[in-house]
Design a protein around this motif. Structure first.
Motif, PDB file in Angstrom:
ATOM      1  N   ALA A 237       0.961  -1.059  -0.253  1.00 45.21           N
ATOM      2  CA  ALA A 237       0.159   0.069   0.193  1.00 45.21           C
ATOM      3  C   ALA A 237       0.912   1.351  -0.373  1.00 45.21           C
ATOM      4  O   ALA A 237       1.532   1.650   0.446  1.00 45.21           O
ATOM      5  CB  ALA A 237      -0.903   0.110   0.886  1.00 45.21           C
ATOM      6  N   PRO A 238       1.475   1.708  -1.025  1.00 45.18           N
ATOM      7  CA  PRO A 238       1.734   3.373  -1.850  1.00 45.18           C
ATOM      8  C   PRO A 238       1.326   4.252  -0.808  1.00 45.18           C
ATOM      9  O   PRO A 238       0.160   5.177  -1.816  1.00 45.18           O
ATOM     10  CB  PRO A 238       2.135   3.727  -2.701  1.00 45.18           C
ATOM     11  CG  PRO A 238       1.475   2.301  -3.508  1.00 45.18           C
ATOM     12  CD  PRO A 238       0.743   1.429  -2.218  1.00 45.18           C
ATOM     13  N   LEU A 239       1.533   4.706   0.346  1.00 49.16           N
ATOM     14  CA  LEU A 239       0.479   5.647   0.986  1.00 49.16           C
ATOM     15  C   LEU A 239       0.217   6.933   0.571  1.00 49.16           C
ATOM     16  O   LEU A 239       1.915   7.510   0.537  1.00 49.16           O
ATOM     17  CB  LEU A 239       0.764   6.089   2.740  1.00 49.16           C
ATOM     18  CG  LEU A 239       0.112   4.565   3.262  1.00 49.16           C
ATOM     19  CD1 LEU A 239       0.234   5.110   4.831  1.00 49.16           C
ATOM     20  CD2 LEU A 239      -0.821   4.233   3.553  1.00 49.16           C
ATOM     21  N   THR A 240      -0.389   7.640   0.192  1.00 45.25           N
ATOM     22  CA  THR A 240      -0.002   8.926  -0.365  1.00 45.25           C
ATOM     23  C   THR A 240       0.042  10.420   0.590  1.00 45.25           C
ATOM     24  O   THR A 240       0.599  10.410   0.807  1.00 45.25           O
ATOM     25  CB  THR A 240      -1.511   9.495  -0.795  1.00 45.25           C
ATOM     26  OG1 THR A 240      -2.042   8.609  -1.793  1.00 45.25           O
ATOM     27  CG2 THR A 240      -0.966  10.696  -1.414  1.00 45.25           C
ATOM     28  N   ALA A 241      -0.982   9.681   1.757  1.00 45.84           N
ATOM     29  CA  ALA A 241      -1.041  10.758   2.814  1.00 45.84           C
ATOM     30  C   ALA A 241      -1.482  10.667   4.270  1.00 45.84           C
ATOM     31  O   ALA A 241      -1.794   9.496   4.208  1.00 45.84           O
ATOM     32  CB  ALA A 241      -1.376  11.998   2.870  1.00 45.84           C
ATOM     33  N   ALA A 242      -1.113  11.117   5.838  1.00 48.37           N
ATOM     34  CA  ALA A 242      -1.762  10.263   7.155  1.00 48.37           C
ATOM     35  C   ALA A 242      -2.505  10.933   7.255  1.00 48.37           C
ATOM     36  O   ALA A 242      -2.353  12.530   7.121  1.00 48.37           O
ATOM     37  CB  ALA A 242      -0.450   9.584   7.822  1.00 48.37           C
ATOM     38  N   VAL A 243      -3.350  10.905   8.065  1.00 48.42           N
ATOM     39  CA  VAL A 243      -4.221  11.695   8.897  1.00 48.42           C
ATOM     40  C   VAL A 243      -4.018  11.521  10.808  1.00 48.42           C
ATOM     41  O   VAL A 243      -4.901  10.167  10.713  1.00 48.42           O
ATOM     42  CB  VAL A 243      -6.315  12.230   8.719  1.00 48.42           C
ATOM     43  CG1 VAL A 243      -6.720  12.598   9.550  1.00 48.42           C
ATOM     44  CG2 VAL A 243      -5.436  12.979   7.088  1.00 48.42           C
ATOM     45  N   ILE A 244      -4.091  12.224  11.319  1.00 55.20           N
ATOM     46  CA  ILE A 244      -3.146  11.716  13.152  1.00 55.20           C
ATOM     47  C   ILE A 244      -5.004  12.194  13.795  1.00 55.20           C
ATOM     48  O   ILE A 244      -4.991  13.268  13.526  1.00 55.20           O
ATOM     49  CB  ILE A 244      -1.804  12.261  13.075  1.00 55.20           C
ATOM     50  CG1 ILE A 244      -0.823  12.392  12.402  1.00 55.20           C
ATOM     51  CG2 ILE A 244      -1.791  11.970  14.340  1.00 55.20           C
ATOM     52  CD1 ILE A 244      -0.763  10.604  12.089  1.00 55.20           C
TER      53      ILE A 244
END
Ligand SMILES: Nc1ncnc2c1ncn2[C@@H]1O[C@H](COP(=O)(O)OP(=O)(O)OP(=O)(O)O)[C@@H](O)[C@H]1O
Length: 466
Positions: A237-244
C-alpha cells in the motif's frame, strides 16, 4: 498469518485506512450524503489574460480582430476561435497548483461549431472530489460566454481516471486507486475508526469513489498467539498521506508523536490532525473535560498545517452502532461541516502531493541532466545520468552479502540517458535505462550523489517525467 483484513475495496479515488477496527460502509444513496460546505479555497480569475502553453498563442486581446461592437462580432476561423477560448480560459487559476487551468492541461475536446458561434469543451480535473469544481464550471462558462462572437457555451466537467502515483507492481485491486489515506494515532480508542468512516463518506459525498481498509500496523497480536512460520505479510500500500487522530490529553501526544515520526520515516506526509473528543456544549457553555492542546502541540512540533477539533457527541458514538455514520444521518450538522472541511483539506493536500511527486525528478534532454526538485522549496539540483546509474545499490549492481560492486564504472557509458522516469510514491523514482534495467532510486540516495555544478539554464521544459 496476516494481521490485515480487507473489508471493502473498490476501484476508487481514495482508500481510507483506519487501524485497527472493522468497519464496512453500507452503500448510501448520494442524496443522503453531507451537503456541500463552502469550498475552503476558490478558483481565482487573473486580472489579465495569460497565453496558454502553445507557443503559437500570443498575448493579444481575445478576439481583437473581431468587430469592435461586441454583439454580433465574428471570428475569422476555427483556429482563431480556439485560440480566443484558450486565452479566455487561461484567466482561471487553480488555487492548489497556482497555475491557470489551460497550462494545467484541464481543457479537453475543445470544439467550435461550423457557424463559429458555439463552443464546447470538457474540463478534466485531477479528482472527481475537487472542492472547487463548481467554481471552475461557473467561471469557465462566464469567461468564454464573454467573448463577443460566442452565442452558446457547452461545458462538461469530468475527472482524470483514477491512477496511482506509483510505478511499481501493485496488487490488482490497487491499480485503479489514486490515493491511499492512512487514518492513524498509535493509540487505541481515540476515534480512528470514527474519523475514517466519516471521512470516507464525506469524500464519497464530494464525488470520489472510496473504499475502506482496516489495518493493524502497530499491534498485531495474532502472530504471537499462533507462532506462524512466516510472521510478516508484505503487501497493499503506497500511502499518499496520513491523517493523525489524537485526543486532548498530554499522554495521547506521546503516542501520536510516535506515529508522526513513523510516517516521516516512511516519507508519508501527515496532512491533518484531528483532535477528537475535544469538548462538549451544555447549559450554553463549552466544556473541555480532557484539557486542551495536544492537537496544537502536534501541529506546532511537527508543522502539520491543518488542525480539526471534533466534539464529544453521543450521536457520533451511537452512529457507530447503527451503521449510519453521523455525516450521513445529520448531513447539515456541525460534525458533518467539520468533516467537510477535513475532506476538502485531504483532497487539496493529495492533489499537491501528487503534483509534487510527479514532477520531483525529471530528465532534461536539452542539458542532459537529471533534475531533482527539493520538496517544499524552490531549490533544485542536477545530476549526471551516468552517476545515478553507477550508484545503483540494488542486488543487480552490488553483491548483497559481500558489498562487492558488480557493475563497474566503465560498464556504464558516460553518455547514458534515461528512457523514462516515474515516481514510486513519495520516496523514490523508478528510472528505466536503454538496456531495459529498471533502477529504483530513493530520493535520499539521489540527495547524496555528486551534483552537477554550473548547469546552463535549460532551454526547454523537462520532458522525461511522466
Ligand atoms: N467524538 C466522539 N464523541 C463520542 N464518542 C466518540 C467520539 N469519537 C469516538 N467515539 C467513540 O469512542 C469509541 C472509540 O472510537 P473508535 O472505535 O473510533 O476508536 P479507535 O481509535 O478506532 O479504537 P481502537 O484503537 O480500539 O480501534 C467508540 O465507541 C466511538 O463510538
Amino acid at each position: 498469518m496476516a494481521a490485515m483484513r480487507t473489508l471493502h475495496t473498490a476501484p476508487a479515488s481514495f482508500i481510507v485506512t483506519p487501524a485497527p477496527h472493522l468497519v464496512s460502509p453500507t452503500p448510501t444513496p448520494r442524496g443522503a450524503l453531507p451537503a456541500k460546505a463552502p469550498p475552503a479555497a476558490a478558483a481565482t480569475i487573473q486580472s489579465h489574460a495569460r497565453p496558454p502553453l502553445s507557443p503559437r498563442v500570443g498575448r493579444r486581446r481575445p478576439c481583437a480582430r473581431a468587430a469592435s461592437s461586441g454583439a454580433g462580432a465574428v471570428v475569422a476561423s476555427v483556429e482563431d476561435a480556439k485560440r480566443d477560448v484558450l486565452i479566455a480560459l487561461s484567466q482561471i487559476i487553480d488555487p492548489d497548483f497556482g497555475t491557470d487551468i489551460v497550462s494545467c492541461g484541464f481543457i479537453k475536446d475543445l470544439e467550435i461549431s461550423e457557424t463559429l458561434e458555439e463552443v464546447s469543451f470538457r474540463v478534466e480535473l485531477t479528482t472527481p472530489a475537487c472542492p472547487v469544481k463548481d467554481m471552475f464550471e461557473e467561471k469557465a462558462n462566464e469567461v468564454v460566454a464573454a467573448l463577443p462572437w460566442v452565442k452558446k457555451v457547452n461545458v462538461t466537467m469530468s475527472a482524470q481516471p483514477a491512477q496511482p502515483v506509483y510505478a511499481g507492481d501493485l496488487p490488482e485491486g490497487l491499480k485503479k486507486i489514486s490515493n491511499i489515506i492512512a487514518v492513524s494515532s498509535c493509540k487505541g480508542g481515540v476515534g480512528k475508526s470514527t474519523v475514517a468512516v466519516n471521512l470516507a463518506y464525506t469524500l464519497a459525498g464530494m464525488g470520489a469513489r472510496v473504499g475502506i481498509f482496516d489495518a493493524d500496523v502497530f499491534g498485531p497480536s495474532l502472530p504471537n498467539m499462533v507462532s506462524p512460520v512466516n510472521r510478516l505479510l508484505v503487501v497493499v500500500a503506497p500511502l499518499t498521506a496520513a491523517v493523525i487522530v489524537t485526543t486532548p490529553q498530554k499522554l495521547a501526544f506521546i503516542d501520536v508523536a510516535k506515529g508522526v515520526r513513523m510516517f516521516s520515516k516512511l516519507k508519508v506526509p501527515c496532512v491533518a490532525v484531528v483532535e477528537n473528543m475535544c469538548y462538549f456544549d451544555a447549559d450554553e457553555k463549552r466544556y473541555y473535560p480532557f484539557g486542551k492542546g495536544s492537537g496544537t502541540q502536534v501541529v506546532q512540533q511537527f508543522g502539520i498545517p491543518n488542525l480539526f477539533d471534533l466534539p464529544i457527541r453521543p450521536t457520533l458514538s451511537s452512529s457507530g452502532d447503527t451503521g449510519i455514520p453521523e455525516v450521513v444521518s445529520d448531513p447539515q450538522g456541525d460534525v458533518a461541516k467539520i468533516f467537510q472541511n477535513l475532506g476538502v483539506c485531504v483532497v487539496q493536500q493529495c492533489a499537491k502531493i501528487r503534483q509534487q511527486v510527479s514532477t520531483a525528478v525529471s530528465y532534461d534532454r536539452s542539458i542532459r541532466a537529471i533534475r531533482v526538485k527539493v520538496p517544499d522549496s524552490d531549490e533544485e539540483f542536477f545530476l549526471h545520468p551516468a552517476t545515478v546509474r553507477r550508484n545503483d545499490r540494488s542486488a543487480q549492481s552490488v553483491d548483497e552479502w559481500t558489498g562487492e560492486q558488480k557493475v563497474q564504472y566503465g560498464d556504464v557509458p558516460e553518455d547514458i540517458e534515461p528512457e523514462e522516469i516515474r515516481p514510486m510514491g513519495n520516496y523514490a523514482v523508478s528510472i528505466t535505462w536503454p538496456d531495459g534495467f529498471s533502477q529504483i532510486a530513493p530520493y535520499d540516495q539521489l540527495d547524496m550523489l555528486e551534483r552537477l555544478v554550473d548547469v546552463p539554464l535549460p532551454a526547454t521544459a523537462a520532458v522525461a517525467s511522466s
